[in-house]
Scaffold this active site. Structure first.
Site, PDB file in Angstrom:
ATOM      1  CD  GLU A 195      -2.719  -0.840   2.658  1.00 19.58           C
ATOM      2  OE1 GLU A 195      -3.070   0.090   3.121  1.00 19.58           O
ATOM      3  OE2 GLU A 195      -3.041  -2.067   3.208  1.00 19.58           O
ATOM      4  CD  GLU A 210     -12.013   1.014   0.451  1.00 21.35           C
ATOM      5  OE1 GLU A 210     -12.387   0.211   1.191  1.00 21.35           O
ATOM      6  OE2 GLU A 210     -10.778   1.107   0.832  1.00 21.35           O
ATOM      7  CE  LYS A 241     -10.358   2.620   4.745  1.00 15.86           C
ATOM      8  NZ  LYS A 241      -9.059   2.922   4.119  1.00 15.86           N
ATOM      9  CD  GLU A 286      -7.444   5.539   7.037  1.00 16.30           C
ATOM     10  OE1 GLU A 286      -7.595   4.749   5.876  1.00 16.30           O
ATOM     11  OE2 GLU A 286      -6.355   5.474   7.307  1.00 16.30           O
TER      12      GLU A 286
END
Length: 485
Positions: A267, A319, A322, A330
């Site tokens: 990542e 997303e 999250k 995030e």
């Protein structure tokens, strides 16, 4: 064997030895595909998005059957994931590991199936904030899963890895890098296993988090255009945090006797919203700089001309569901928005000069819920609180792209986020008569009022995020396991 082949082999060996013992190769750019979203695209749409952008490698955080089914026949190499909460049962039972491999690997790795190359056993299981919660399960789970892959005749093709956070090692200078003292024994076991089975070491590196968490961190050191605050380490000079972090890991591996182990970046990325410094310009600057840097094959001071084997950008899509415990950013790591639309110009070095948007996205009708300008909004606070406790309002906070749209704009944004989450149900725009539906897009500048997509399944699979966990996944896994026996 004839004299000529022997001579050639000897020459190859000498060349490799003189070049630093590392084979020179090109890095491959892949992406992380997370699915913790209120508005999930159809998996087939995501796979088409990957193919249109010539992305040949994708990393999943679980073994989602819908995603894997969509990847069947795509030719895209896949890393599937096992959540940390499953490590306990997989470490204690070969029956459990056999079942997991049958259900999530063997059934897909067939002729014309999904090209699963890696299984990520846990995700950052040694994170300091976990306080050793998963530490004792990692190696036993690896051994059981390896045995299961052998039984399935897949051990030579599918490799086990353990994505680690960069906090697994530490040092003030790259050349002095070492794994945390409490991890020395388990890391020795882990890298020995990886080396014996031809697996790389997978690490997640986030210069953004260094910048976000430390007010004295030099901003230009987080990027790739040189720094006015380089780090001098003997004869080596580091001009960016990525190289410094990478070589700290190289040193840590070297101290264990595995300095030549291949490294994959599991990542790495930069968010576009939700914090100061998280914006479109910075994300593009970082990701393009990273891609250019890695594909140049320049390598790092401790591994010249040897870049990471693979790099998986974090992330493919935003997303919006999250956890925001680490920060509002995030929910905004995607190079594409939740609906597969490119956020900024980015050349992945894969053949397309620009990102291509997702096609055939099934949107809800073009309508939005906003605050009724004719109504008294004095008592709207509780409605906003309820809306934002369910929907994503992170862009409204300090550093967010919608932070400056004013009080009424904030109310409308909250109302609309909730309205879209509820699939534009008429009652969801009531708010005791304070909301109204409009067909005029209320977006302002960079602040986008979204229109939802026709959800692929209403249920949302929550993944622990940087890095929090719960026992419920483990409990559900045990229940499922015994039901399958």
């Amino acid at each position: 064997m004839s004299r000529l082949p022997r001579t050639l082999l000897y020459l190859v060996f000498v060349v490799i030895l003189l070049s630093g013992s590392f084979p020179v190769g090109e890095s491959a750019i892949g992406v992380n595909w997370g699915t913790i979203s209120f508005h999930r695209l159809k998996p087939s749409t995501v796979v088409d998005l990957l193919k249109d952008n010539k992305i040949k490698k994708v990393k999943l955080f679980d073994a989602d059957p819908d995603a894997l089914t969509a990847l069947v026949g795509s030719g895209i190499e896949v890393m599937v994931g096992i959540p940390n909460e499953m490590l306990a049962v997989l470490s204690s039972s070969t029956d459990a590991s056999d079942l997991w491999v049958r259900q999530n690997v063997s059934r897909y790795v067939v002729k014309g199936g999904a090209d699963i190359r890696y299984v990520a056993v846990g995700n950052e299981p040694f994170l300091t904030s976990y306080s050793g919660q998963f530490q004792s399960f990692v190696v036993p789970a690896l051994l059981n899963l390896q045995q299961s892959l052998v039984k399935a005749n897949l051990a030579g093709y599918v490799k086990l890895v353990v994505p680690c956070n960069a906090d697994a090692y530490e040092s003030s200078l790259p050349s002095q890098g070492a794994f945390r003292p409490e991890l020395t024994q388990i890391m020795t076991q882990l890298v020995s296993f990886l080396n014996s089975n031809g697996s790389p070491f997978v690490v997640n590196i986030y210069p953004f988090l260094s910048l976000y968490g430390h007010s004295d961190f030099p901003q230009d050191y987080a990027f790739f255009e040189g720094s006015t605050h380089p780090v001098t380490d003997g004869s080596n000079v580091y001009y960016n945090a990525f190289d410094g972090n990478f070589d700290t890991l190289v040193s840590a591996l070297n101290k264990l006797g595995y300095g030549q182990m291949p490294i994959v970046i599991g990542e790495v990325g930069w968010p576009t919203d939700g914090a100061f410094g998280a914006n479109l310009s910075a994300a593009r600057f970082f990701n393009q700089g990273l891609i250019n840097h890695v594909l140049s094959n320049k390598g790092t001071p401790l591994r010249p001309r040897v870049p990471p084997v693979d790099i998986y950008l974090f992330s493919l899509l935003d997303e919006g569901a999250k956890s925001v415990l680490p920060g509002n950013f995030e929910r905004h790591w995607g190079i594409f928005s939740f609906d597969g639309q490119a956020k900024y110009a980015l050349n992945l070095g894969l053949g397309n000069r620009l990102l291509k948007n997702a096609k055939n996205v099934e949107y809800l009708p073009s309508r939005w819920c906003v605050a009724d300008p004719s109504k008294d909004l004095t008592n709207v606070a509780n409605h906003m609180r309820i809306a934002c406790s369910v929907a994503d309002c992170t862009t409204l906070d300090y550093g967010g792209s919608c932070n400056g749209i004013g009080a009424k704009g904030n109310i409308s944004y909250a109302f609309n986020s909730y309205y879209q989450l509820q699939m534009q149900n008429a009652q969801s725009c009531d708010f005791d008569g304070l909301g109204m539906v409009t067909f005029l897009d209320p977006s302002v500048g960079d602040c986008r009022f979204l229109v939802g997509v026709t959800d692929h399944k209403k249920s949302i699979a929550f993944r622990p995020t940087h890095r929090r966990t719960t026992i419920w996944t483990s409990i559900l896994w045990w229940v499922w396991f015994f039901l399958m026996l």
